[in-house]
Design a protein around this motif. Structure first.
Motif, PDB file in Angstrom:
ATOM      1  N   ASP A   1       0.808  -1.250  -0.008  1.00 18.17           N
ATOM      2  CA  ASP A   1       0.023   0.089   0.071  1.00 18.17           C
ATOM      3  C   ASP A   1       0.877   1.167   0.018  1.00 18.17           C
ATOM      4  N   GLU A   2       0.367   2.414   0.278  1.00 16.09           N
ATOM      5  CA  GLU A   2       1.020   3.563  -0.023  1.00 16.09           C
ATOM      6  C   GLU A   2       2.155   3.677   1.342  1.00 16.09           C
ATOM      7  N   GLN A   3       2.228   2.812   2.483  1.00 17.44           N
ATOM      8  CA  GLN A   3       3.031   2.971   3.559  1.00 17.44           C
ATOM      9  C   GLN A   3       4.033   1.791   3.408  1.00 17.44           C
ATOM     10  N   ILE A   4       3.675   0.437   3.090  1.00 20.64           N
ATOM     11  CA  ILE A   4       4.384  -0.635   3.483  1.00 20.64           C
ATOM     12  C   ILE A   4       4.594  -1.500   2.282  1.00 20.64           C
ATOM     13  N   LEU A   5       5.550  -2.380   2.269  1.00 21.67           N
ATOM     14  CA  LEU A   5       5.494  -3.302   1.087  1.00 21.67           C
ATOM     15  C   LEU A   5       6.029  -4.491   1.778  1.00 21.67           C
ATOM     16  N   VAL A   6       5.320  -5.782   1.643  1.00 23.15           N
ATOM     17  CA  VAL A   6       5.493  -6.917   2.437  1.00 23.15           C
ATOM     18  C   VAL A   6       6.121  -8.108   1.099  1.00 23.15           C
ATOM     19  N   CYS A   7       6.937  -8.623   1.335  1.00 18.89           N
ATOM     20  CA  CYS A   7       7.456  -9.642   0.282  1.00 18.89           C
ATOM     21  C   CYS A   7       8.140 -10.783   0.551  1.00 18.89           C
ATOM     22  N   ARG A   8       8.337 -11.559  -0.298  1.00 16.79           N
ATOM     23  CA  ARG A   8       8.916 -13.056  -0.052  1.00 16.79           C
ATOM     24  C   ARG A   8      10.525 -12.829  -0.450  1.00 16.79           C
ATOM     25  N   LYS A   9      11.384 -13.239   0.613  1.00 13.99           N
ATOM     26  CA  LYS A   9      12.670 -13.421   0.216  1.00 13.99           C
ATOM     27  C   LYS A   9      13.259 -14.724  -0.080  1.00 13.99           C
ATOM     28  N   HIS A  10      13.540 -15.137  -1.383  1.00 13.15           N
ATOM     29  CA  HIS A  10      14.169 -16.473  -1.277  1.00 13.15           C
ATOM     30  C   HIS A  10      15.663 -16.937  -0.821  1.00 13.15           C
TER      31      HIS A  10
ATOM     32  N   PHE B   1       8.756  -3.779   4.457  1.00  9.92           N
ATOM     33  CA  PHE B   1       9.802  -2.703   4.033  1.00  9.92           C
ATOM     34  C   PHE B   1       8.899  -1.411   4.262  1.00  9.92           C
ATOM     35  N   GLY B   2       9.400  -0.357   4.694  1.00  9.27           N
ATOM     36  CA  GLY B   2       8.719   1.176   4.843  1.00  9.27           C
ATOM     37  C   GLY B   2       8.933   1.757   3.569  1.00  9.27           C
ATOM     38  N   LYS B   3       7.773   2.056   3.197  1.00  6.23           N
ATOM     39  CA  LYS B   3       7.845   3.176   1.712  1.00  6.23           C
ATOM     40  C   LYS B   3       7.863   4.760   2.024  1.00  6.23           C
ATOM     41  N   THR B   4       8.110   4.942   3.305  1.00  5.76           N
ATOM     42  CA  THR B   4       8.279   6.331   3.767  1.00  5.76           C
ATOM     43  C   THR B   4       9.188   6.372   4.740  1.00  5.76           C
ATOM     44  N   PRO B   5      10.067   7.296   5.309  1.00  5.12           N
ATOM     45  CA  PRO B   5      10.728   7.305   6.401  1.00  5.12           C
ATOM     46  C   PRO B   5      10.042   7.149   7.745  1.00  5.12           C
ATOM     47  N   GLN B   6       8.987   7.766   7.795  1.00  6.04           N
ATOM     48  CA  GLN B   6       8.175   7.810   8.899  1.00  6.04           C
ATOM     49  C   GLN B   6       7.542   6.354   9.040  1.00  6.04           C
ATOM     50  N   ALA B   7       6.903   5.572   7.978  1.00  2.88           N
ATOM     51  CA  ALA B   7       6.663   4.173   8.154  1.00  2.88           C
ATOM     52  C   ALA B   7       7.810   3.339   8.801  1.00  2.88           C
ATOM     53  N   THR B   8       8.789   3.531   7.978  1.00  2.00           N
ATOM     54  CA  THR B   8       9.960   2.727   8.462  1.00  2.00           C
ATOM     55  C   THR B   8      10.423   2.741   9.805  1.00  2.00           C
ATOM     56  N   ALA B   9      10.399   4.117  10.429  1.00  2.00           N
ATOM     57  CA  ALA B   9      10.786   4.370  11.823  1.00  2.00           C
ATOM     58  C   ALA B   9       9.687   3.520  12.863  1.00  2.00           C
ATOM     59  N   ALA B  10       8.518   3.858  12.393  1.00  2.00           N
ATOM     60  CA  ALA B  10       7.395   3.164  13.031  1.00  2.00           C
ATOM     61  C   ALA B  10       7.301   1.675  13.316  1.00  2.00           C
ATOM     62  N   LEU B  11       7.864   1.036  12.089  1.00  2.00           N
ATOM     63  CA  LEU B  11       8.094  -0.581  12.094  1.00  2.00           C
ATOM     64  C   LEU B  11       9.252  -0.849  12.682  1.00  2.00           C
ATOM     65  N   ASN B  12      10.426   0.189  12.577  1.00  2.00           N
ATOM     66  CA  ASN B  12      11.451  -0.358  13.321  1.00  2.00           C
ATOM     67  C   ASN B  12      11.438  -0.291  14.793  1.00  2.00           C
ATOM     68  N   LYS B  13      10.520   0.679  15.381  1.00  2.92           N
ATOM     69  CA  LYS B  13      10.295   0.879  16.795  1.00  2.92           C
ATOM     70  C   LYS B  13       9.563  -0.744  17.164  1.00  2.92           C
ATOM     71  N   GLN B  14       8.336  -1.253  16.346  1.00  5.26           N
ATOM     72  CA  GLN B  14       7.937  -2.340  16.696  1.00  5.26           C
ATOM     73  C   GLN B  14       9.178  -3.668  16.720  1.00  5.26           C
ATOM     74  N   HIS B  15       9.747  -3.596  15.487  1.00  4.99           N
ATOM     75  CA  HIS B  15      10.796  -4.622  15.631  1.00  4.99           C
ATOM     76  C   HIS B  15      11.612  -4.645  16.768  1.00  4.99           C
ATOM     77  N   GLN B  16      12.178  -3.557  17.304  1.00  2.00           N
ATOM     78  CA  GLN B  16      13.054  -3.487  18.430  1.00  2.00           C
ATOM     79  C   GLN B  16      12.315  -3.569  19.730  1.00  2.00           C
TER      80      GLN B  16
ATOM     81  N   LYS C   1       0.522   3.260   9.862  1.00  4.84           N
ATOM     82  CA  LYS C   1      -0.248   4.597   9.846  1.00  4.84           C
ATOM     83  C   LYS C   1      -1.682   3.972  10.471  1.00  4.84           C
ATOM     84  N   THR C   2      -2.433   3.118  10.323  1.00  5.76           N
ATOM     85  CA  THR C   2      -3.689   2.880  10.583  1.00  5.76           C
ATOM     86  C   THR C   2      -3.814   2.223  12.057  1.00  5.76           C
ATOM     87  N   GLY C   3      -2.644   1.454  12.237  1.00  5.88           N
ATOM     88  CA  GLY C   3      -2.598   0.740  13.788  1.00  5.88           C
ATOM     89  C   GLY C   3      -3.255  -0.660  13.485  1.00  5.88           C
TER      90      GLY C   3
END
Length: 224
Positions: free
Chosen positions: A13-22, A66-81, A204-206
């Motif tokens: 979507d506009e904020q994130i991208l989820v994909c498979r890594k081989h 992956f985040g598609k914006t710096p803000q989305a990436t920061a929010a996801l990184n916070k969850q990851h950490q 973004k949406t929670g």
């Protein structure tokens, strides 16, 4: 050569991208002439921003966000950490199954940068970092088993090191299993580890997001 394509995208979507890594593809900074996932996504997005949140060892397959914006990436990184992002692995192993079908291992690991490996050491080692892993053995067939893994910490090669240390080395993992101990069927096959499930809150949406994938490694075929 391992290739990446837009068909590997599971959700976007506009904020994130989820994909498979081989298996066999690096997430970032692969050798010259070898495609890595970050480069593939940048090409797909025609040079637009893409932010790395998680990493998987090059031999390991699985789901990544992956985040598609710096803000989305920061929010996801916070969850990851802080542990809010939930990751679950499926592992095919050899050796001897643990006596308990499920349990938690607490070990102390030291990374060797020269060899790009980690090893289990004592708690008193000043360089040691605590590693916590929970496992559940789901099945055992002849000379191999299937386990579900959840990490309490994120250490270098953690699953690979701890599984080998506890007598359950991952299928085809030549880095942590002696070559003479590799079964004939393991030769030339992908490592038996897949980050198959991923859960997190949309930055973004929670909204709770949950994704699963079917492992493609040949060693999983007897179980799935």
């Amino acid at each position: 050569m391992v290739r990446w394509s837009a068909n590997d995208i599971i959700y976007e979507d506009e904020q994130i991208l989820v994909c498979r890594k081989h298996s066999g593809m690096a997430v970032q900074s692969a050798r010259i002439g070898q495609m890595d996932l970050e480069s593939g996504l940048k090409n797909y997005r025609k040079g637009k921003y893409i932010g790395i949140v998680q990493r998987l060892d090059q031999p390991v397959e699985g789901i990544l966000v992956f985040g598609k914006t710096p803000q989305a990436t920061a929010a996801l990184n916070k969850q990851h950490q802080n542990g809010a992002m939930k990751k679950e692995y499926l592992a095919v192993f050899t050796g001897t199954p643990a006596k308990e079908a499920r349990g938690t291992w607490e070990d102390y690991l030291v990374k060797d940068g020269k060899t790009n490996t980690s090893r289990v050491t004592g708690k008193q080692d000043r360089l040691a970092k605590k590693a916590v892993l929970s496992y559940e053995i789901l099945d055992w067939k002849r000379d191999r088993g299937l386990a579900k893994i959840q990490l309490g910490t994120g250490r270098h090669h953690q699953i690979r090191v701890q599984m080998a240390h506890h007598g359950m080395p991952l299928w085809a993992d030549g880095k942590y299993k002696k070559k003479e101990e590799l079964l004939e069927e393991e030769q030339g096959t992908a490592i038996g580890l897949c980050a198959w499930r991923l859960e997190f809150a949309h930055p973004k949406t929670g909204k709770k997001m949950k994704f699963e994938m079917q492992p493609e490694g040949v060693c999983f075929r007897d179980f799935l």
